[in-house]
Every structure is written in C-alpha cells, then in structure tokens.
Scaffold this motif. Structure first.
Motif, PDB file in Angstrom:
ATOM      1  N   MET A   1      -5.911  10.037   7.818  1.00 59.52           N
ATOM      2  CA  MET A   1      -6.692   8.997   7.137  1.00 59.52           C
ATOM      3  C   MET A   1      -7.919   8.656   7.954  1.00 59.52           C
ATOM      4  N   GLY A   2      -9.063   8.690   7.310  1.00 63.55           N
ATOM      5  CA  GLY A   2     -10.321   8.391   7.974  1.00 63.55           C
ATOM      6  C   GLY A   2     -10.704   6.930   7.846  1.00 63.55           C
ATOM      7  N   PRO A   3     -11.972   6.605   8.096  1.00 65.13           N
ATOM      8  CA  PRO A   3     -12.441   5.222   8.054  1.00 65.13           C
ATOM      9  C   PRO A   3     -12.806   4.771   6.642  1.00 65.13           C
ATOM     10  N   CYS A   4     -13.028   3.464   6.512  1.00 69.13           N
ATOM     11  CA  CYS A   4     -13.705   2.964   5.317  1.00 69.13           C
ATOM     12  C   CYS A   4     -15.139   3.494   5.334  1.00 69.13           C
ATOM     13  N   VAL A   5     -15.773   3.498   4.186  1.00 72.52           N
ATOM     14  CA  VAL A   5     -17.081   4.144   4.078  1.00 72.52           C
ATOM     15  C   VAL A   5     -18.172   3.401   4.839  1.00 72.52           C
ATOM     16  N   SER A   6     -18.024   2.094   5.030  1.00 73.48           N
ATOM     17  CA  SER A   6     -19.080   1.299   5.649  1.00 73.48           C
ATOM     18  C   SER A   6     -18.492   0.060   6.304  1.00 73.48           C
ATOM     19  N   GLU A   7     -19.288  -0.595   7.109  1.00 72.25           N
ATOM     20  CA  GLU A   7     -18.853  -1.849   7.732  1.00 72.25           C
ATOM     21  C   GLU A   7     -18.581  -2.908   6.668  1.00 72.25           C
ATOM     22  N   LYS A   8     -19.402  -2.924   5.633  1.00 69.81           N
ATOM     23  CA  LYS A   8     -19.196  -3.882   4.541  1.00 69.81           C
ATOM     24  C   LYS A   8     -17.847  -3.669   3.876  1.00 69.81           C
ATOM     25  N   GLN A   9     -17.503  -2.415   3.609  1.00 69.83           N
ATOM     26  CA  GLN A   9     -16.223  -2.123   2.967  1.00 69.83           C
ATOM     27  C   GLN A   9     -15.069  -2.469   3.907  1.00 69.83           C
ATOM     28  N   GLN A  10     -15.216  -2.182   5.179  1.00 69.48           N
ATOM     29  CA  GLN A  10     -14.183  -2.538   6.150  1.00 69.48           C
ATOM     30  C   GLN A  10     -13.946  -4.048   6.146  1.00 69.48           C
ATOM     31  N   LYS A  11     -15.014  -4.823   6.150  1.00 72.67           N
ATOM     32  CA  LYS A  11     -14.876  -6.279   6.138  1.00 72.67           C
ATOM     33  C   LYS A  11     -14.221  -6.767   4.843  1.00 72.67           C
ATOM     34  N   THR A  12     -14.540  -6.109   3.746  1.00 71.71           N
ATOM     35  CA  THR A  12     -13.932  -6.479   2.466  1.00 71.71           C
ATOM     36  C   THR A  12     -12.426  -6.268   2.509  1.00 71.71           C
ATOM     37  N   VAL A  13     -12.001  -5.107   3.000  1.00 69.27           N
ATOM     38  CA  VAL A  13     -10.571  -4.799   3.063  1.00 69.27           C
ATOM     39  C   VAL A  13      -9.853  -5.762   4.008  1.00 69.27           C
TER      40      VAL A  13
ATOM     41  N   GLY B   1      -8.981  -0.132  -0.576  1.00 69.08           N
ATOM     42  CA  GLY B   1      -8.678   0.144   0.813  1.00 69.08           C
ATOM     43  C   GLY B   1      -7.202   0.479   0.963  1.00 69.08           C
ATOM     44  N   PRO B   2      -6.746   0.795   2.173  1.00 65.36           N
ATOM     45  CA  PRO B   2      -5.384   1.300   2.389  1.00 65.36           C
ATOM     46  C   PRO B   2      -4.341   0.174   2.448  1.00 65.36           C
ATOM     47  N   VAL B   3      -4.124  -0.487   1.326  1.00 64.81           N
ATOM     48  CA  VAL B   3      -3.216  -1.636   1.271  1.00 64.81           C
ATOM     49  C   VAL B   3      -2.243  -1.473   0.112  1.00 64.81           C
ATOM     50  N   LEU B   4      -0.945  -1.538   0.418  1.00 66.98           N
ATOM     51  CA  LEU B   4       0.114  -1.454  -0.585  1.00 66.98           C
ATOM     52  C   LEU B   4       0.853  -2.781  -0.666  1.00 66.98           C
ATOM     53  N   ALA B   5       1.189  -3.202  -1.879  1.00 71.07           N
ATOM     54  CA  ALA B   5       1.940  -4.432  -2.103  1.00 71.07           C
ATOM     55  C   ALA B   5       3.274  -4.091  -2.754  1.00 71.07           C
ATOM     56  N   LEU B   6       4.384  -4.359  -2.059  1.00 67.43           N
ATOM     57  CA  LEU B   6       5.726  -4.075  -2.582  1.00 67.43           C
ATOM     58  C   LEU B   6       6.247  -5.274  -3.376  1.00 67.43           C
ATOM     59  N   ILE B   7       6.769  -4.981  -4.572  1.00 68.51           N
ATOM     60  CA  ILE B   7       7.273  -6.030  -5.457  1.00 68.51           C
ATOM     61  C   ILE B   7       8.631  -5.592  -6.006  1.00 68.51           C
ATOM     62  N   PRO B   8       9.744  -6.257  -5.638  1.00 71.64           N
ATOM     63  CA  PRO B   8      11.048  -5.890  -6.190  1.00 71.64           C
ATOM     64  C   PRO B   8      11.171  -6.351  -7.642  1.00 71.64           C
ATOM     65  N   VAL B   9      11.845  -5.562  -8.473  1.00 72.63           N
ATOM     66  CA  VAL B   9      12.062  -5.905  -9.884  1.00 72.63           C
ATOM     67  C   VAL B   9      13.519  -5.638 -10.243  1.00 72.63           C
ATOM     68  N   ASP B  10      13.968  -6.282 -11.318  1.00 68.57           N
ATOM     69  CA  ASP B  10      15.364  -6.173 -11.722  1.00 68.57           C
ATOM     70  C   ASP B  10      15.589  -5.274 -12.924  1.00 68.57           C
TER      71      ASP B  10
END
Length: 488
Positions: free
Chosen positions: A328-340, A393-402
């Motif tokens: 995995m490489g970097p975000c494309v820019s400093e702006k994108q990094q700050k956003t993530v 960006g490289p962020v995952l959100a886990l959500i349990p379901v029934d």
C-alpha cells in the motif's frame, strides 16, 4: 517526451502540437511518497487556452466524423500497441505521480491497452436497426451520429484507465475530444496522449489541457461548442458540472462517489471474504470510488472474521510504491492525507473503537510522505460520519448484523449506490442481495472494487447521473440516434 525524467516540463497538446499555456505558469506534480521529488511540471492553463483547444476539436470534427468506424478503430489499435510497448514507463510515471504501487500501476496500464483494443473493435459493430414502416414503399431505419466535441474531466486515482475508457469510445464513435486531467495526474495523462499522437491521430482530434478544475474544468463545462461532457470525481463538483451542462442544453455524464458495503454471511468462506475485504477496501490506499468501506458481518462469525481481518491488515507493508514488496502506497496528496486523518479523528470522537491503524506510520523513513496506516474501526453505528461519508482512504468500518435483511437495509441506508458485494454460499441469499441492493454494481463472492471493461459501469442514487460507462453501453452517451425515412 518519451522517457521518464524527473522535473521535466509537460506541455498542453492542441491541434497536433505541444504548446505552453498562455499564462506562462506551470504546476509542479509531486511524488506523494517523497514530496521533495518533482515528477514533472504541467501547464497552468487559462480559459483562453481551453478556447483554443475546443476550436481545434471543432475544426477537426468535420473530417474525423467522415471516417469509417473501422478507420477510426485502426488508429485505436495502433495507440494500444504503442501504450503496450511503453507500459513500464507509463506505470512508473503513474506510481511516482499518484502513489499506487508499481504492480497496480502496470495492471492499470495494461487495462488501458485492453480498453483501446475493445473500442477499436467497436468501429465494426452495428450502429442502428431497420424498423418496419407502415408505408410499403418506404425504408425506415436508425443510425447513430457523434455528438461533436466532447469534454472529458478525469480524476487522479485511475490516471490511465479512466481517461482511456472515456476517450476511446468518444473517438471511435466519431467525436473529437478535449481532455482535462486532474493536476495530480497530468504527467501520466500527457504520456497517454503521446501514444495517440504517435499512432497518427489527426491534428485536433484529441487535445490535452492542463490546469486547475476551477478554471479549465469550469470553462470546459460552460463552453458553447462542447456538445457533451463526461466527468468522474467528487459529488460536489459533479453536480456543479451537471447543472452547468443542463442550463446550456449539453449532454452530460457524471460518475461520482460511493460508500460501498460488503456483507459477510454466516456461511461465507471467511478466508476468501477477508482477502476480498482487505483488497477491496485498502488496495490503492482506499482511493477508489468502488472501494469497500462498510463491512456488515453476521454476528455468529463476527469475532472469527475480525481476528482474520486484523491478522491480514497487520501484515500490510506500507511504503513507496516503487519498492518491491510494498502493498500500500501513500495518499495522493497532503490534502487527501489530512482529509483521511480528519475522518479517523471523527470516528474516534463519535465513539467508534479503533482496532488497527489510526494515524501516520511510525517508520521515520515514511515521515515526509503522505502515508496513512491501514485503519479498522468497530462499534460503528449507522449515524456516524465514517459510516455515511465517503472517506477515499484506507479505512474500514465493521458493523455486526443479525440477519441478511438487516444487512441489506444497512447497505441501502446511504445516499450512494455505486457498488456492493456479499459473501455467501446460499443461493437464496445471493438472489435476495442481487434483487434488493440499491447499487449499480453488485458482486457475489468478490470484492466491491473492480468491473470488467466490457460490462456497463455506473451507480444509482447520488453516485452517478444514472448513465453507464464502458462496454457497449458507452454508445448511449457518445452518440445520438437519428431516424431515417426513405420513400421510393
């Protein structure tokens, strides 16, 4: 301009010539893994420059449209061969300019080659049909005609594939093109255009104008001689372009954001599901409109899935995409990094629990680059910002379901509807997911990211203008139907 050279100045391409912008100013394109490295300088163009490009495209349209589809296709075949020959160079430029790993960049470049060859073949396909007339002495049929000058505004995350999957059908169906690439990927775009130039594309048929979207993109959307405009990027900008095009009666096509869910059923192959979740969500640093973002996991397999996922994420090597072994490489820019990083902070502030990542890598060798650790949250509720807004960006959100019903309801609880996937062995669950999920691309036992070039691509709800790109569906946007009635 054939070989990669750091710091080189790349010009606009208008009417078959490489020319500097009238402003005399350039924009540095930085290597996001090492911002001290300037990959190249691209032109900071003005409205005047855009006007010149459109005028060249308008003049070239008169003769270009008269060529047969086969003749236009032959030029695309030639461009494909040249791009294939230059694949290593183009891929290296892409990696240095926007950060994705070299294997990913090479794969994308070769996909561009395949797209060119696919649309080259489209020049020999049917463009109409015979319709029975009530008049026995008449012949009635339809044909398709090009729009004219087409404006293309392309993003930085797929700097070869997206410009090509817009440009190739536009050209083969008889349009001429003005391409405005993202300033973060304009060096790569210039190298793609060089391939068309070398293939012998007539002057004015394809034009490249570098610069900022607020100037060049705005002018392209507003220009009275641009008959159609196709855009991939943010929802905010896309809606502005759509409104401008609608006001002046131009045809427009918008492909925008996604908040893409993956459902892990109780009977899923967890190893396969984890592989797809990590690949779909974190490859390309999560900078895909089809990237996996929300992970709905059946409660009975939640702990097992989470453990396998965290093991996989912990093994990811983050670094310069030019280095062997980097996943995995970097975000494309400093702006994108700050956003993530800002979204990660919101997740923590709103009560989500951080399981992995959450900031910049600790490795001092990566301190100056725009890197973000692969990040995983749990205890995420549907109201949280990280469950609703596109992070890119490289962020995952886990959500349990029934239940599957709950999972599909959560998957659909979004303003977006681009892609979605499910992992299950149960046919009934597959069919319910396919039938009830509000997304333009649904995948079973496969990651959310990715679509084959011969298949239509596009989203529902706020993810698109409800048009489709790629495959034979592209003809719907890049041409207009003409009905012909011939009386004996």
């Amino acid at each position: 301009m054939c070989a990669y050279a750091a710091g080189q100045v790349y010009l606009n391409y208008m009417n078959g010539e490489w020319t500097a912008a009238s402003t005399g100013r350039t924009i540095p394109s930085l290597n996001p893994a090492n911002p001290k490295e300037i990959v190249g300088y691209v032109q900071e163009s003005s409205r005047e420059d855009l006007d010149r490009a459109v005028a060249a495209a308008k003049a070239a349209f008169r003769s270009w449209r008269k060529l047969s589809g086969a003749e236009r296709g032959d030029l695309l075949f030639k461009a494909a061969a040249i791009l294939e020959r230059r694949a290593d160079e183009v891929a290296e430029t892409m990696t240095r300019e926007m950060g994705k790993t070299l294997p990913e960049a090479k794969g994308e470049t070769l996909r561009g080659v395949a797209i060119l060859r696919y649309y080259a073949g489209e020049g020999m396909r049917k463009i109409g049909e015979v319709i029975p007339s009530t008049d026995r002495d008449a012949l009635m049929f339809t044909t398709r005609v090009p729009l004219g000058v087409v404006g293309i505004i392309s993003p930085w995350n797929f700097p070869v594939a997206i410009p090509i999957w817009k440009t190739a059908p536009a050209l083969v169906y008889g349009n001429t093109v003005v391409l405005k690439p993202s300033e973060e990927a304009s060096v790569t775009a210039a190298k793609v255009v060089e391939c068309f130039e070398e293939a012998g594309l007539p002057a004015g048929v394809l034009n490249l104008v570098g610069g900022y979207g607020s100037v060049v993109g705005q002018a392209l959307a507003e220009h009275p001689d641009v008959s159609g405009i196709t855009f991939t990027g943010s929802n905010r900008t896309g809606k502005q372009i759509g409104q401008i095009a609608l006001t002046r009666g131009a045809k427009y096509q918008l492909e925008m954001g996604g908040k893409n869910p993956i459902i892990i059923a109780a009977d899923a192959d967890l190893d396969q599901a984890v592989e797809a979740t990590v690949s779909g969500g974190l490859r390309s640093t999560g900078q895909k409109c089809t990237a996996t973002s929300r992970v709905m996991v059946m409660r009975e397999v939640y702990d097992a899935f989470k453990a396998k996922l965290l093991d996989k994420v912990s093994a990811i090597k983050v670094g310069d995409g030019m280095e062997a072994g980097v996943w995995m490489g970097p975000c494309v820019s400093e702006k994108q990094q700050k956003t993530v990083l800002g979204y990660i902070e919101k997740g923590l502030a709103e009560g989500a629990r951080l399981l992995a990542g959450g900031g910049k890598p600790a490795d001092p060798a990566l301190a100056e680059g725009y890197f973000v650790q692969p990040t995983v949250f749990e205890d995420v509720t549907k109201e949280m910002t990280i469950a609703r807004e596109e992070i890119f960006g490289p962020v995952l959100a886990l959500i349990p379901v029934d239940s599957l019903e709950e999972a599909i309801e959560l998957a659909n609880d979004s303003e977006y509807g681009l892609s979605a996937s499910i992992f299950t062995k149960d046919i009934a669950s597959m069919l319910a997911f396919i039938r009830e999920t509000d997304a333009g691309l649904v995948r079973v036992n496969a990651e959310t990211a990715g679509v084959e070039l011969q298949a239509p691509f596009g989203g529902m709800k706020q993810s698109s203008s409800h048009s489709r790109e790629q495959g034979q569906a592209a003809i719907e946007f890049f041409t207009a139907v003409k009905t012909v009635f011939v009386k004996a």
